[in-house]
Enzyme design. Structure first.
Site, mmCIF file in Angstrom:
data_model
loop_
_atom_site.group_PDB
_atom_site.id
_atom_site.type_symbol
_atom_site.label_atom_id
_atom_site.label_comp_id
_atom_site.label_asym_id
_atom_site.label_seq_id
_atom_site.Cartn_x
_atom_site.Cartn_y
_atom_site.Cartn_z
ATOM 1 N N HIS A 1 -41.812 -97.823 24.727
ATOM 2 C CA HIS A 1 -41.315 -97.628 26.096
ATOM 3 C C HIS A 1 -41.490 -96.170 26.516
ATOM 4 O O HIS A 1 -41.971 -95.884 27.618
ATOM 5 C CB HIS A 1 -39.846 -98.040 26.173
ATOM 6 C CG HIS A 1 -39.201 -97.770 27.494
ATOM 7 N ND1 HIS A 1 -39.057 -98.739 28.471
ATOM 8 C CD2 HIS A 1 -38.654 -96.633 28.025
ATOM 9 C CE1 HIS A 1 -38.456 -98.215 29.532
ATOM 10 N NE2 HIS A 1 -38.196 -96.938 29.271
ATOM 11 N N GLU A 2 -41.100 -95.246 25.600
ATOM 12 C CA GLU A 2 -41.178 -93.826 25.947
ATOM 13 C C GLU A 2 -42.628 -93.358 26.046
ATOM 14 O O GLU A 2 -42.957 -92.504 26.870
ATOM 15 C CB GLU A 2 -40.409 -92.992 24.915
ATOM 16 C CG GLU A 2 -38.918 -93.311 24.839
ATOM 17 C CD GLU A 2 -38.244 -93.256 26.210
ATOM 18 O OE1 GLU A 2 -38.617 -92.391 27.030
ATOM 19 O OE2 GLU A 2 -37.350 -94.084 26.457
ATOM 20 N N HIS B 1 -44.114 -93.910 29.391
ATOM 21 C CA HIS B 1 -43.719 -92.948 30.429
ATOM 22 C C HIS B 1 -44.766 -91.843 30.627
ATOM 23 O O HIS B 1 -44.699 -91.102 31.610
ATOM 24 C CB HIS B 1 -42.361 -92.325 30.101
ATOM 25 C CG HIS B 1 -41.203 -93.180 30.515
ATOM 26 N ND1 HIS B 1 -41.121 -93.770 31.759
ATOM 27 C CD2 HIS B 1 -40.058 -93.532 29.845
ATOM 28 C CE1 HIS B 1 -39.995 -94.454 31.848
ATOM 29 N NE2 HIS B 1 -39.337 -94.336 30.700
ATOM 30 N N GLU C 1 -39.161 -97.083 35.158
ATOM 31 C CA GLU C 1 -38.468 -97.783 34.077
ATOM 32 C C GLU C 1 -38.942 -99.227 33.942
ATOM 33 O O GLU C 1 -39.146 -99.728 32.832
ATOM 34 C CB GLU C 1 -36.953 -97.740 34.304
ATOM 35 C CG GLU C 1 -36.359 -96.338 34.280
ATOM 36 C CD GLU C 1 -36.581 -95.616 32.963
ATOM 37 O OE1 GLU C 1 -36.938 -96.269 31.958
ATOM 38 O OE2 GLU C 1 -36.430 -94.381 32.933
#
Length: 259
Positions: free
Chosen positions: A2-3, A6, A25
């Site tokens: 997920h990170e 980003h 997000e």
């Protein structure tokens, strides 16, 4: 994962203001599931499905945004969805973007009015409950708002509908834009009869054995479905006969839809 996502959704393209938080997000969550599933298919990671987050749709957050994105991707198809998404990333690289910027690029390149469609999902709370019944070959839909309080609301969505009849090979999709709509299923009924070598008139009992309608294929849509008694009974038979995919077959995801 997920990170890492980003780096693109949040860093390369940054939201214009906190009101567009879901842009980074929601996409980061969606990409993390997609990437993990592609890199490690043996893990059997599922992109989060709509029904898993229906109960918390009071604001667009990580999972909610991911589910809405997946619904749009499923309706448009991978190829049609990914090309405009790439264009969006290039156009707004090292810049600030808002939700409307993404919808605008998708609308330009997909020939679907994505802005109007998605505004109904990102600018109001709750989610739709679709009541469905079959009269002959006509499938009737009626949508109403269902919110956490259990009270009916006045919300109205443009709902991307996917459905199949008797097999995942016989599919139809359309946008439900009004509170009520009717869809002619004659083409799918005829296709089903021909492929099985059955006549609905002459082999009615055998035809019924193979007849079922699944709405919201692979649970990709952010809505619940309430089938009429006959459709529900036929769908339960299909579940018991293992005609449905694992995602559609999972009782916790589909049985609440039968209500």
């Amino acid at each position: 994962m997920h990170e890492v996502a980003h780096k693109w959704f949040g860093n390369l393209v940054t939201m214009e203001w906190w009101t567009h938080l879901w842009l980074k997000e929601g996409f980061a969550t969606w990409v993390s599931y997609m990437a993990t599933d592609n890199l490690f298919p043996e893990w059997k990671v599922e992109v989060i499905h709509a029904r898993a987050v229906l109960e918390i749709f009071d604001a667009i957050s990580h999972e909610n945004g991911s589910a809405v994105i997946q619904m749009l991707q499923s309706y448009l198809g991978d190829a049609i969805f990914q090309k405009p998404l790439s264009s969006y990333m290039k156009r707004y690289a090292w810049k600030n973007a808002k939700t409307e910027d993404l919808w605008s690029v998708l609308t330009e390149e997909s020939s679907v009015e994505v802005t109007n469609l998605m505004d109904t999902w990102t600018k109001q709370k709750g989610y739709p409950l679709l009541s469905v019944n079959l009269n002959g070959h006509i499938l009737k839909f009626e949508q109403s708002q269902f919110v956490l309080s259990g009270l009916a609301g006045e919300g109205l969505w443009i709902v991307p509908i996917t459905l199949c009849l008797g097999s995942y090979e016989r599919q139809k999709k359309f946008l439900l834009k009004a509170r009520c709509a009717e869809i002619d299923m004659s083409d799918l009924f005829n296709s089903s009869s021909n492929s099985l070598g059955l006549s609905e008139e002459n082999d009615l009992e055998k035809f019924k054995e193979h007849f079922w309608i699944k709405i919201n294929i692979y649970q990709s849509g952010f809505y619940w479905v309430k089938y009429d008694d006959k459709l529900a009974a036929q769908l339960i038979k299909a579940i018991e006969s293992n005609y449905l995919s694992a995602t559609d077959n999972f009782g916790g995801r589909i049985l609440p839809s039968l209500m």
